[in-house]
Design an enzyme around this catalytic site. Structure first.
Site, PDB file in Angstrom:
ATOM      1  N   LYS A  95       0.672  -1.221  -0.042  1.00  0.00           N
ATOM      2  CA  LYS A  95      -0.151  -0.197   0.006  1.00  0.00           C
ATOM      3  C   LYS A  95       1.063   1.194   0.008  1.00  0.00           C
ATOM      4  O   LYS A  95       0.338   2.279  -0.611  1.00  0.00           O
ATOM      5  CB  LYS A  95      -0.881  -0.036   1.252  1.00  0.00           C
ATOM      6  CG  LYS A  95      -2.122  -1.129   1.120  1.00  0.00           C
ATOM      7  CD  LYS A  95      -3.165  -0.849   2.049  1.00  0.00           C
ATOM      8  CE  LYS A  95      -4.173  -1.890   1.997  1.00  0.00           C
ATOM      9  NZ  LYS A  95      -5.292  -1.822   3.117  1.00  0.00           N
ATOM     10  N   ASP A 102     -10.814   2.275   1.735  1.00  0.00           N
ATOM     11  CA  ASP A 102     -10.910   1.863   3.243  1.00  0.00           C
ATOM     12  C   ASP A 102     -11.355   3.098   3.797  1.00  0.00           C
ATOM     13  O   ASP A 102     -12.419   3.081   4.661  1.00  0.00           O
ATOM     14  CB  ASP A 102      -9.906   1.210   3.553  1.00  0.00           C
ATOM     15  CG  ASP A 102      -9.483  -0.118   3.131  1.00  0.00           C
ATOM     16  OD1 ASP A 102     -10.387  -0.829   2.702  1.00  0.00           O
ATOM     17  OD2 ASP A 102      -8.347  -0.580   3.091  1.00  0.00           O
TER      18      ASP A 102
END
Length: 271
Positions: free
Chosen positions: A70, A106
């Site tokens: 990420k 998210d």
């Protein structure tokens, strides 16, 4: 359910060290239901840099990004959406004719869920966890006006996250915490699936419980909270909404809440 593949099929992928079938099932189910000529495939890249170069070179429309990539992908992209820039972490890459933009769905999903469930930002949060997902959840809560405590065993990452947010850090759950949030593997299918992330003593003060674990959604924490009559937000809601955000970024189509629920139910089967 059959997805026909031809030379005009648009490809989307996910990049994960340990790929699951959740995204594959979720996205392909929606492609089929909506009659879209798309295909979704999960991949465990041997070289993340080469994989991102491949997204651009092969015209792959989008890619989900999981740990541990990420942060690593950021320098390989052309731009960051504010959701990813705020966190310094990307979980979604969108390819617009060779220009790669990073997002963090998210973060977007958690903000949306708090508003949908009308969780009062005046409550004191105890958030257990200090990893990448914990950072996304905690930052979303902070940006909605919540304050609280990061509860973690790892002093270094926990205190760093707390300091970035302007929250407290502790290894124990403060008694004044009324909104309990688990963003650790406690309760996840595997070695720790029988572990309740917050004790009954912690739950005695709780008015809302959120568990980010999605496999299964019926974690010990969620089951116990429901038994005690405490409102819950489970991990299936988070993973479904973040996947729906990805779907909309890739296709330009926002699925209905009913379609998202059905896709998530399909994705959860045989996990």
């Amino acid at each position: 359910m059959v997805n026909l593949v031809d030379r005009d099929t648009t490809l989307c992928i996910s990049l994960a060290e340990r790929p699951s079938n959740h995204g594959v099932r979720f996205h392909n189910w929606l492609y089929s239901q909506l009659g879209l000529n798309y295909l979704y495939k999960s991949i465990a890249p041997e070289d993340i840099t080469a994989a991102v170069v491949g997204i651009r070179g092969l015209g792959i429309r989008g890619a989900g990004v999981s740990m541990p990539y990420k942060e690593e992908v950021i320098d390989l992209l052309d731009a960051l959406d504010p959701s990813a820039q705020r966190l310094g972490a990307v979980n979604t890459i969108v390819n617009d004719e060779g220009r790669l933009t990073g997002y963090n769905t998210d973060y977007i999903a958690v903000k949306s869920l708090m508003q949908t469930h009308r969780v009062d930002p005046g409550q004191h949060v105890a958030l257990r966890g200090s990893g990448g997902m914990a950072s996304a959840v905690a930052t979303a809560l902070k940006d909605l006006g919540f304050a609280g405590t990061i509860v973690a065993r790892n002093h270094m990452t926990g205190s760093r996250l707390a300091a970035r947010l302007g929250w407290e850090f502790s290894t124990e759950v403060p008694q004044e915490s009324t909104f309990l949030v688990n963003v650790t593997p406690l309760g996840m299918r595997g070695a720790e699936e029988s572990v309740q992330a917050f004790s009954d003593a912690d739950l005695a003060h709780a008015s809302v419980v959120c568990d980010a674990v999605a496999m299964p959604v019926t974690t010990p924490l969620i089951c116990r909270s429901r038994t005690l009559g405490i409102p819950v937000i489970h991990g299936g809601e988070i993973i479904a909404l973040q996947a729906a955000e990805q779907f909309a970024l890739y296709t330009g189509i926002t699925p209905t809440p009913a379609q998202v629920r059905a896709a998530e139910e399909y994705a959860q089967e045989n996990q």
